[in-house]
Write a protein that holds these residues in place. Structure first.
Motif, PDB file in Angstrom:
ATOM      1  N   PRO A 124       0.825  -1.210   0.000  1.00 59.29           N
ATOM      2  CA  PRO A 124       0.000   0.000   0.000  1.00 59.29           C
ATOM      3  C   PRO A 124       0.860   1.261   0.000  1.00 59.29           C
ATOM      4  O   PRO A 124       1.882   1.329   0.679  1.00 59.29           O
ATOM      5  N   GLY A 125       0.450   2.233  -0.817  1.00 59.08           N
ATOM      6  CA  GLY A 125       1.094   3.548  -0.798  1.00 59.08           C
ATOM      7  C   GLY A 125       2.329   3.682  -1.659  1.00 59.08           C
ATOM      8  O   GLY A 125       2.892   4.763  -1.781  1.00 59.08           O
ATOM      9  N   ARG A 126       2.769   2.598  -2.275  1.00 61.23           N
ATOM     10  CA  ARG A 126       4.004   2.688  -3.077  1.00 61.23           C
ATOM     11  C   ARG A 126       3.780   3.347  -4.433  1.00 61.23           C
ATOM     12  O   ARG A 126       4.657   3.973  -4.987  1.00 61.23           O
ATOM     13  N   ILE A 127       2.583   3.136  -5.010  1.00 64.49           N
ATOM     14  CA  ILE A 127       2.306   3.668  -6.345  1.00 64.49           C
ATOM     15  C   ILE A 127       1.249   4.768  -6.181  1.00 64.49           C
ATOM     16  O   ILE A 127       0.218   4.552  -5.535  1.00 64.49           O
ATOM     17  N   ALA A 128       1.533   5.922  -6.770  1.00 61.38           N
ATOM     18  CA  ALA A 128       0.717   7.117  -6.513  1.00 61.38           C
ATOM     19  C   ALA A 128      -0.783   6.850  -6.647  1.00 61.38           C
ATOM     20  O   ALA A 128      -1.567   7.302  -5.815  1.00 61.38           O
ATOM     21  N   ASP A 129      -1.193   6.110  -7.669  1.00 58.74           N
ATOM     22  CA  ASP A 129      -2.626   5.918  -7.878  1.00 58.74           C
ATOM     23  C   ASP A 129      -3.061   4.491  -7.539  1.00 58.74           C
ATOM     24  O   ASP A 129      -4.153   4.058  -7.932  1.00 58.74           O
ATOM     25  N   GLY A 130      -2.189   3.760  -6.867  1.00 57.83           N
ATOM     26  CA  GLY A 130      -2.548   2.399  -6.443  1.00 57.83           C
ATOM     27  C   GLY A 130      -2.561   1.383  -7.576  1.00 57.83           C
ATOM     28  O   GLY A 130      -2.976   0.240  -7.374  1.00 57.83           O
ATOM     29  N   SER A 131      -2.088   1.756  -8.761  1.00 59.68           N
ATOM     30  CA  SER A 131      -2.093   0.801  -9.884  1.00 59.68           C
ATOM     31  C   SER A 131      -0.872  -0.116  -9.781  1.00 59.68           C
ATOM     32  O   SER A 131      -0.065   0.005  -8.858  1.00 59.68           O
ATOM     33  N   SER A 132      -0.760  -1.029 -10.744  1.00 60.89           N
ATOM     34  CA  SER A 132       0.373  -1.959 -10.697  1.00 60.89           C
ATOM     35  C   SER A 132       0.714  -2.385 -12.122  1.00 60.89           C
ATOM     36  O   SER A 132      -0.098  -2.230 -13.033  1.00 60.89           O
ATOM     37  N   PRO A 133       1.887  -2.987 -12.289  1.00 61.91           N
ATOM     38  CA  PRO A 133       2.220  -3.453 -13.649  1.00 61.91           C
ATOM     39  C   PRO A 133       1.359  -4.627 -14.102  1.00 61.91           C
ATOM     40  O   PRO A 133       1.458  -5.059 -15.248  1.00 61.91           O
ATOM     41  N   ARG A 134       0.509  -5.127 -13.219  1.00 62.67           N
ATOM     42  CA  ARG A 134      -0.324  -6.288 -13.594  1.00 62.67           C
ATOM     43  C   ARG A 134      -1.318  -5.946 -14.699  1.00 62.67           C
ATOM     44  O   ARG A 134      -1.727  -6.798 -15.460  1.00 62.67           O
ATOM     45  N   ARG A 135      -1.743  -4.683 -14.762  1.00 62.56           N
ATOM     46  CA  ARG A 135      -2.683  -4.308 -15.824  1.00 62.56           C
ATOM     47  C   ARG A 135      -1.891  -3.739 -17.011  1.00 62.56           C
ATOM     48  O   ARG A 135      -1.884  -4.297 -18.088  1.00 62.56           O
ATOM     49  N   ALA A 136      -1.266  -2.622 -16.790  1.00 62.42           N
ATOM     50  CA  ALA A 136      -0.485  -1.958 -17.844  1.00 62.42           C
ATOM     51  C   ALA A 136      -1.246  -1.964 -19.172  1.00 62.42           C
ATOM     52  O   ALA A 136      -2.465  -1.735 -19.189  1.00 62.42           O
ATOM     53  N   ALA A 137      -0.558  -2.245 -20.268  1.00 65.15           N
ATOM     54  CA  ALA A 137      -1.223  -2.185 -21.578  1.00 65.15           C
ATOM     55  C   ALA A 137      -1.566  -3.576 -22.103  1.00 65.15           C
ATOM     56  O   ALA A 137      -1.893  -3.725 -23.293  1.00 65.15           O
ATOM     57  N   ASP A 138      -1.467  -4.592 -21.238  1.00 68.92           N
ATOM     58  CA  ASP A 138      -1.809  -5.968 -21.635  1.00 68.92           C
ATOM     59  C   ASP A 138      -1.151  -6.362 -22.963  1.00 68.92           C
ATOM     60  O   ASP A 138      -1.699  -7.139 -23.744  1.00 68.92           O
ATOM     61  N   HIS A 139       0.031  -5.838 -23.162  1.00 71.05           N
ATOM     62  CA  HIS A 139       0.708  -6.082 -24.445  1.00 71.05           C
ATOM     63  C   HIS A 139       1.039  -7.565 -24.643  1.00 71.05           C
ATOM     64  O   HIS A 139       1.090  -8.042 -25.783  1.00 71.05           O
ATOM     65  N   TRP A 140       1.261  -8.267 -23.524  1.00 74.88           N
ATOM     66  CA  TRP A 140       1.596  -9.704 -23.620  1.00 74.88           C
ATOM     67  C   TRP A 140       0.547 -10.440 -24.453  1.00 74.88           C
ATOM     68  O   TRP A 140       0.859 -11.354 -25.196  1.00 74.88           O
ATOM     69  N   ASN A 141      -0.711  -9.988 -24.323  1.00 71.98           N
ATOM     70  CA  ASN A 141      -1.801 -10.652 -25.056  1.00 71.98           C
ATOM     71  C   ASN A 141      -2.203  -9.905 -26.323  1.00 71.98           C
ATOM     72  O   ASN A 141      -3.189 -10.256 -26.958  1.00 71.98           O
ATOM     73  N   ARG A 142      -1.494  -8.849 -26.647  1.00 75.21           N
ATOM     74  CA  ARG A 142      -1.907  -8.017 -27.788  1.00 75.21           C
ATOM     75  C   ARG A 142      -0.750  -7.699 -28.723  1.00 75.21           C
ATOM     76  O   ARG A 142      -0.726  -6.644 -29.359  1.00 75.21           O
ATOM     77  N   VAL A 143       0.192  -8.604 -28.804  1.00 77.61           N
ATOM     78  CA  VAL A 143       1.378  -8.325 -29.620  1.00 77.61           C
ATOM     79  C   VAL A 143       0.986  -8.076 -31.080  1.00 77.61           C
ATOM     80  O   VAL A 143       1.448  -7.105 -31.695  1.00 77.61           O
ATOM     81  N   GLY A 144       0.122  -8.913 -31.604  1.00 76.27           N
ATOM     82  CA  GLY A 144      -0.263  -8.778 -33.020  1.00 76.27           C
ATOM     83  C   GLY A 144      -0.890  -7.422 -33.309  1.00 76.27           C
ATOM     84  O   GLY A 144      -0.421  -6.675 -34.175  1.00 76.27           O
ATOM     85  N   PRO A 145      -1.986  -7.073 -32.594  1.00 68.14           N
ATOM     86  CA  PRO A 145      -2.606  -5.769 -32.849  1.00 68.14           C
ATOM     87  C   PRO A 145      -1.649  -4.601 -32.596  1.00 68.14           C
ATOM     88  O   PRO A 145      -1.698  -3.588 -33.299  1.00 68.14           O
ATOM     89  N   ASP A 146      -0.760  -4.746 -31.620  1.00 69.32           N
ATOM     90  CA  ASP A 146       0.170  -3.638 -31.367  1.00 69.32           C
ATOM     91  C   ASP A 146       1.170  -3.478 -32.514  1.00 69.32           C
ATOM     92  O   ASP A 146       1.541  -2.356 -32.875  1.00 69.32           O
ATOM     93  N   ILE A 147       1.583  -4.598 -33.090  1.00 66.66           N
ATOM     94  CA  ILE A 147       2.486  -4.483 -34.243  1.00 66.66           C
ATOM     95  C   ILE A 147       1.730  -3.850 -35.422  1.00 66.66           C
ATOM     96  O   ILE A 147       2.275  -3.034 -36.161  1.00 66.66           O
ATOM     97  N   ALA A 148       0.451  -4.182 -35.537  1.00 67.77           N
ATOM     98  CA  ALA A 148      -0.355  -3.553 -36.599  1.00 67.77           C
ATOM     99  C   ALA A 148      -0.422  -2.040 -36.361  1.00 67.77           C
ATOM    100  O   ALA A 148      -0.357  -1.235 -37.312  1.00 67.77           O
TER     101      ALA A 148
END
Ligand code: IFM
Length: 450
Positions: A46-70
Motif C-alpha cells: 500500500p502507498g508505493r504507487i501514486a494511484d494504487g495501480s500496478s504493472p499487472r494491468r499496464a497495456a496488456d501487451h503480452w496478449n496483444r502483440v499482433g494488434p500492437d504491431i499492426a
C-alpha cells in the motif's frame, strides 16, 4: 502558390535526413499480467504507487502483440525498442521458461516480418524477485547471475535481433532505489550503496557487450543512458555552481565513462578484470529535462515550461547532452527515449517539433530517435496517471486510440521531416504550461549533491 524554389520543408518545417524514427517501450510498463518481479511486489505494498495501480494491468501487451504491431504499422515506424522481462524468461535461478522465450521469439519474428527492426533492452528497472531478494545488484554474484540470463537470451533470440540495449538508465535505477527510496528496494540516503550498484551495472554492461559481440557478429550494443542538463539555479552562487558540477559528475559523467571505455574513476573502483577499451557501438541517450541545482537536491526552476509531471521542457538540452557525450566518446548517437507526459495532448506535438528541430540543426551524428512511449503505460511509482503515449490507452477496456501527436509523428516518419504543412496543422498555436501552474507538480529523479 509555392514558387519553383519553395520546398515542403520551408521554415518552420525542416528535414531530418539520416535519422531513423521509431518508438520505445519497456516490458514491465506495457506487458501486464503476472511476473514475480521487484516491481510487481513493490506495487502490491500500500502507498508505493501514486494511484494504487500496478504493472499487472499496464497495456496488456503480452496478449496483444499482433494488434500492437499492426498499430506500429499504422504509425509507419520501422524501428521499435522493446524490453524483455527477465523474471518471465528465468522464473527461478537457472530455470528458463521455454514458453516465455518462445513468446519473445515470435514477437521478434513478427516485427521483422512487418519490416520493423527491433532494439532489445535486456534490463529495464525490473528484476526477478529471486534475484532482488538475494541482494539484487548488490550481491556478490550479480554479474555471474546476469551473465547466465544474457547467455540464454542471446542463444535463443540472437538470430532475430542485432541491436541491443544492455541496461536502461542505471543512474535513475540506483538513485531512486537507494537514495530517494521511492522505488524498490526502498533504501533512502545511501549514495555509497547507489554508487556500488552503478559500478556493478557498469561491469555488467561491459561483460554483456563482449558476450553479444562474441555471439552475434555485427551486433550493435549500447546503454540507454539517462542524461540531463544540470544548471545552477543562480549562476552567481558558488554553492549552486559547484553542486551542479558535482551532481553531473556523480549522476552521469563518471558512469558514462565506465560504460563507454571501461575506465572507472572515483567514486568507482577499477575492477581488476576490466581492461580499458571501447564498449559501445552507439551512445544511447534518454533525454527528458533539465535540473535546476541549489545544493542538496535538484529541482525545477521557476517560470519555465513544464510537462504534466512538472519536469522542465528544455529542448536545447537534448543537443547539449548529446554534444557532451559525443565529444568524449565519438560515434553514432541513438536517442533511445524522448517524450513527455501530456494527458491532454496539448503540447506533445510542440515538444516533438522542438526536440527534433534541435537535433536537425545540430550537425551531430544522430542515427535514431525513439519516441517514449508508443502507448500510455505504467509509469513506475507514478502509476497509470502520467500519459506518455502516442496512442492513448483506456485502461479498463484496453482500447488504444492514436492521439493527434501520434498522427503528427506518423507524418514526420512518412516525410522524413516536419513539413511546413504539418507544422501548421499540428504545432502552430501550441504552448507549454508554465511551472507553478501544474497541479501535483512533483519533480523526480532528484540527485543528491552532498
Ligand atoms: O517511463 C520511463 C522509462 O521507463 C525510462 N525513462 C524515462 C521514462 C519516463 O519517465
Amino acid at each position: 502558390m509555392p514558387d519553383a524554389t519553395s520546398s515542403r520543408f520551408d521554415p518552420p518545417g525542416f528535414a531530418l535526413p539520416g535519422v531513423a524514427l521509431g518508438v520505445a517501450t519497456a516490458a514491465t510498463q506495457i506487458e501486464g499480467g503476472e511476473a514475480d518481479t521487484n516491481w510487481h511486489r513493490w506495487a502490491a505494498q500500500p502507498g508505493r504507487i501514486a494511484d494504487g495501480s500496478s504493472p499487472r494491468r499496464a497495456a496488456d501487451h503480452w496478449n496483444r502483440v499482433g494488434p500492437d504491431i499492426a498499430l506500429l504499422g499504422e504509425l509507419g515506424v520501422r524501428h521499435y525498442r522493446m524490453g524483455l522481462e527477465w523474471a518471465r524468461i528465468e522464473p527461478s535461478p537457472g530455470r528458463f521458461d521455454a514458453a516465455a522465450v518462445e513468446h519473445y521469439h515470435d514477437e521478434l519474428a513478427a516485427l521483422r516480418a512487418a519490416g520493423i527492426t527491433p532494439l532489445v533492452t535486456l534490463h529495464h528497472f525490473s528484476n526477478p524477485w529471486w534475484f532482488e531478494s538475494a541482494g539484487g545488484w548488490e550481491q556478490r554474484h550479480a554479474l555471474t547471475v546476469f551473465a547466465r540470463y544474457v547467455d540464454h537470451v542471446v542463444a535463443a533470440l540472437g538470430d532475430l535481433a542485432s541491436d541491443w540495449v544492455t541496461l536502461n538508465e542505471p543512474n535513475i535505477y540506483a538513485t531512486k532505489g537507494w537514495v530517494d527510496g521511492d522505488w524498490p528496494p526502498g533504501v533512502t540516503g545511501s549514495i555509497r550503496r547507489a554508487q556500488r550498484v552503478m559500478q556493478t551495472m557498469a561491469a555488467a554492461h561491459i561483460q554483456t557487450y563482449l558476450t553479444l559481440h562474441r555471439a552475434c557478429p555485427g551486433a550493435r550494443v549500447g546503454v540507454a543512458n539517462h542524461l540531463r542538463v544540470f544548471a545552477p539555479r543562480n549562476r552567481w552562487n558558488p554553492v549552486h555552481r559547484v553542486s551542479a558540477l558535482g551532481a553531473e559528475y556523480l549522476f552521469q559523467t563518471a558512469l558514462t565513462r565506465a560504460f563507454s571505455v571501461g575506465r572507472f574513476l572515483a567514486p568507482f573502483v577499477q575492477p581488476r578484470d576490466i581492461e580499458p577499451g571501447r564498449y559501445y557501438d552507439f551512445q544511447g541517450i534518454n533525454y527528458y529535462s533539465r535540473s535546476s541545482v541549489t545544493g542538496l537536491r535538484d529541482g525545477v526552476a521557476r517560470d519555465v515550461p513544464v510537462n504534466d509531471l512538472g519536469w522542465e521542457v528544455y529542448p536545447q538540452g537534448l543537443v547539449e547532452v548529446a554534444r557532451t557525450i559525443n565529444a568524449a566518446y565519438p560515434g553514432p548517437i541513438w536517442i533511445t527515449e524522448n517524450g513527455t507526459a501530456d494527458a491532454a495532448d496539448a503540447f506533445r506535438p510542440l515538444f516533438l517539433y522542438d526536440h527534433l528541430k534541435a537535433i536537425a540543426g545540430s550537425g551531430l551524428p544522430v542515427e535514431r530517435f525513439y519516441h517514449w512511449c508508443f502507448t500510455d503505460n505504467f509509469e513506475w511509482a507514478d502509476g497509470e496517471e502520467p500519459r506518455f503515449g502516442l496512442a492513448a490507452l483506456d485502461y479498463p477496456s484496453q482500447r488504444r486510440t492514436v492521439r493527434e501527436s501520434g498522427r503528427f509523428y506518423a507524418d514526420i516518419v512518412a516525410n522524413a521531416g516536419v513539413t511546413t504543412r504539418a507544422h501548421e496543422r499540428w504545432v502552430l498555436g501550441q504552448h507549454y504550461p508554465m511551472a507553478g501552474t501544474v497541479p501535483g507538480h512533483r519533480p523526480r529523479g532528484g540527485v543528491p549533491t552532498a
